[in-house]
Design a protein around this motif. Sequence first.
Motif, PDB file in Angstrom:
ATOM      1  N   LYS A  78       0.820  -1.215   0.000  1.00 14.85           N
ATOM      2  CA  LYS A  78       0.000   0.000   0.000  1.00 14.85           C
ATOM      3  C   LYS A  78       0.851   1.261   0.000  1.00 14.85           C
ATOM      4  CE  LYS A  78      -3.704   2.244   2.677  1.00 14.85           C
ATOM      5  NZ  LYS A  78      -4.563   2.113   3.882  1.00 14.85           N
ATOM      6  N   SER A  79       1.950   1.217   0.770  1.00 13.31           N
ATOM      7  CA  SER A  79       2.816   2.391   0.900  1.00 13.31           C
ATOM      8  C   SER A  79       4.270   1.939   0.952  1.00 13.31           C
ATOM      9  CB  SER A  79       2.464   3.169   2.170  1.00 13.31           C
ATOM     10  OG  SER A  79       3.423   4.177   2.428  1.00 13.31           O
ATOM     11  N   ILE A  80       5.148   2.740   0.391  1.00 15.72           N
ATOM     12  CA  ILE A  80       6.582   2.443   0.459  1.00 15.72           C
ATOM     13  C   ILE A  80       7.253   3.253   1.567  1.00 15.72           C
ATOM     14  CG2 ILE A  80       6.733   1.744  -1.955  1.00 15.72           C
ATOM     15  CD1 ILE A  80       7.895   4.522  -2.572  1.00 15.72           C
ATOM     16  N   GLU A  81       6.439   3.916   2.408  1.00 12.44           N
ATOM     17  CA  GLU A  81       6.957   4.712   3.523  1.00 12.44           C
ATOM     18  C   GLU A  81       7.184   3.783   4.713  1.00 12.44           C
ATOM     19  OE1 GLU A  81       8.782   6.851   5.324  1.00 12.44           O
ATOM     20  OE2 GLU A  81       7.960   8.243   3.833  1.00 12.44           O
ATOM     21  N   ILE A  82       8.345   3.109   4.715  1.00 11.01           N
ATOM     22  CA  ILE A  82       8.611   2.099   5.744  1.00 11.01           C
ATOM     23  C   ILE A  82       9.155   2.700   7.028  1.00 11.01           C
ATOM     24  CG2 ILE A  82       8.975   0.252   4.070  1.00 11.01           C
ATOM     25  CD1 ILE A  82      11.994   0.654   4.486  1.00 11.01           C
ATOM     26  N   THR A  83       9.450   4.015   7.026  1.00 13.92           N
ATOM     27  CA  THR A  83       9.980   4.638   8.253  1.00 13.92           C
ATOM     28  C   THR A  83       8.899   4.786   9.315  1.00 13.92           C
ATOM     29  OG1 THR A  83       9.577   6.850   7.368  1.00 13.92           O
ATOM     30  CG2 THR A  83      11.764   5.890   6.999  1.00 13.92           C
ATOM     31  N   ILE A  84       7.620   4.718   8.920  1.00 12.51           N
ATOM     32  CA  ILE A  84       6.532   4.824   9.889  1.00 12.51           C
ATOM     33  C   ILE A  84       6.474   3.543  10.713  1.00 12.51           C
ATOM     34  CG2 ILE A  84       4.037   5.096  10.209  1.00 12.51           C
ATOM     35  CD1 ILE A  84       5.440   7.604   9.202  1.00 12.51           C
ATOM     36  N   LYS A  85       6.852   3.647  11.990  1.00 14.16           N
ATOM     37  CA  LYS A  85       6.888   2.475  12.857  1.00 14.16           C
ATOM     38  C   LYS A  85       5.610   2.320  13.669  1.00 14.16           C
ATOM     39  CE  LYS A  85      11.013   1.468  11.525  1.00 14.16           C
ATOM     40  NZ  LYS A  85      11.203   0.341  10.591  1.00 14.16           N
ATOM     41  N   GLN A  86       4.901   3.429  13.860  1.00  9.62           N
ATOM     42  CA  GLN A  86       3.608   3.365  14.555  1.00  9.62           C
ATOM     43  C   GLN A  86       2.611   4.225  13.806  1.00  9.62           C
ATOM     44  OE1 GLN A  86       2.705   2.314  18.253  1.00  9.62           O
ATOM     45  NE2 GLN A  86       4.558   2.930  19.309  1.00  9.62           N
ATOM     46  N   LYS A  87       1.408   3.721  13.694  1.00  8.56           N
ATOM     47  CA  LYS A  87       0.305   4.460  13.068  1.00  8.56           C
ATOM     48  C   LYS A  87      -0.811   4.530  14.105  1.00  8.56           C
ATOM     49  CE  LYS A  87      -2.595   4.492   8.931  1.00  8.56           C
ATOM     50  NZ  LYS A  87      -3.177   3.639   7.887  1.00  8.56           N
ATOM     51  N   ASN A 113       8.861   9.237  13.139  1.00 11.66           N
ATOM     52  CA  ASN A 113       8.467   7.936  12.565  1.00 11.66           C
ATOM     53  C   ASN A 113       7.137   7.421  13.114  1.00 11.66           C
ATOM     54  OD1 ASN A 113      10.923   8.023  11.180  1.00 11.66           O
ATOM     55  ND2 ASN A 113      11.979   6.910  12.809  1.00 11.66           N
ATOM     56  N   VAL A 114       6.266   8.358  13.489  1.00 13.13           N
ATOM     57  CA  VAL A 114       4.938   8.015  13.989  1.00 13.13           C
ATOM     58  C   VAL A 114       3.909   8.826  13.203  1.00 13.13           C
ATOM     59  CG1 VAL A 114       3.381   8.008  15.958  1.00 13.13           C
ATOM     60  CG2 VAL A 114       5.796   7.494  16.302  1.00 13.13           C
ATOM     61  N   GLN A 115       2.899   8.156  12.687  1.00 11.43           N
ATOM     62  CA  GLN A 115       1.805   8.826  11.989  1.00 11.43           C
ATOM     63  C   GLN A 115       0.596   8.874  12.914  1.00 11.43           C
ATOM     64  OE1 GLN A 115       0.786   7.390   8.030  1.00 11.43           O
ATOM     65  NE2 GLN A 115      -1.389   7.814   8.396  1.00 11.43           N
ATOM     66  N   VAL A 116       0.065  10.073  13.145  1.00 13.09           N
ATOM     67  CA  VAL A 116      -1.095  10.249  14.018  1.00 13.09           C
ATOM     68  C   VAL A 116      -2.262  10.770  13.191  1.00 13.09           C
ATOM     69  CG1 VAL A 116      -2.012  11.378  16.082  1.00 13.09           C
ATOM     70  CG2 VAL A 116       0.423  10.763  15.979  1.00 13.09           C
TER      71      VAL A 116
END
Length: 332
Positions: A78-87, A113-116
């Motif tokens: 779905k996404s190549i943004e692998i730096t996001i460790k927590q959503k 590296n957290v998406q809120v």
Amino acid sequence: MNVISVQNNIGLPKYKQIILSIEKAIEEEKLIKGDRLPSVNKVCLAFSLSRDTVLLAYEELKKRGIIYAIPGKGYYVKSIEITIKQKIFLLFDELNIFKEDIYNSFLKHIGKNVQVDIFFHHFNVDVFKKLVNDSNGNYTKYIIMPTNLNDVADWIKTLPVNDVIILDQTNPELKLYPAIYQNHRKDIFEGLLKAKTRLNKYKKLILIFPGFREPLGMKLGFESFCEMYNFDSEIITEFTNREITQGDLYIIPNDRDLVRVIENAGNQNLKLGTDFGIISYNETPLKKIVANGITTISTHFELMGKILADMVLKGTKEQIENKSSLTMRRSL
């Protein structure tokens, strides 16, 4: 199977090896957006793994928003943004200055590296249920502000039990979940007690309590204090064209009512802090200067955001009561 590698006896759980393999494949562009991952069964057979191990890895990547599932077909990038460790799914009741303070403090302390993703239910049970249902399985953490809504505990219980944190108000139905909360009954009682010396000069204590958004504990704490210390008291649901009597003290949770009371006092030529008094709920910068200073009972919203971030980062499973304090100003 060149995108996944699993080895024995290297000290790293096999589900984590699957995750790291897929992250590396994305980083090296061996997998791009839209590509299909090896099926669960294929990975199980290739490395003699249980389905639970492979599903754990895929579900973790799904929660982080890196992959998604199409029932009956499989998992896809779905996404190549692998730096996001927590959503993180963050469900507030409404946007106001207090919630903004919590949110900004949380973002400040949660790190990189957290998406809120923030949502609002606006005290609407149907909206609450839909948002919780639609989010289920798509996040690593679910931070939920249930307020005083009825019949929402069962919906919260549909979420992964180890990924939920309750914010601001909790109740016995949610006692198994970690929480950072306000004890409204205790906070208003102790706040009034600290101000008791000044309260003694007032003839009547009046709580403006609409009862829709306001926590019931606030009303119960007010009633307990007035009964214990023999204060004449009244609880009203709104302040509309009401005449203020000299010697009245108003405890005001809602800032709209605060404005109405101050405006009416001006029309009656009453002096705040002399002819009548005000204690407002929830501290804001403006209350330091409005009408020469408004006394407040308030929790520490920035601290709440910081503690919340710590709970997420450390995996804390406690129920933590957030601090509250009385700030004395000229309105009392």
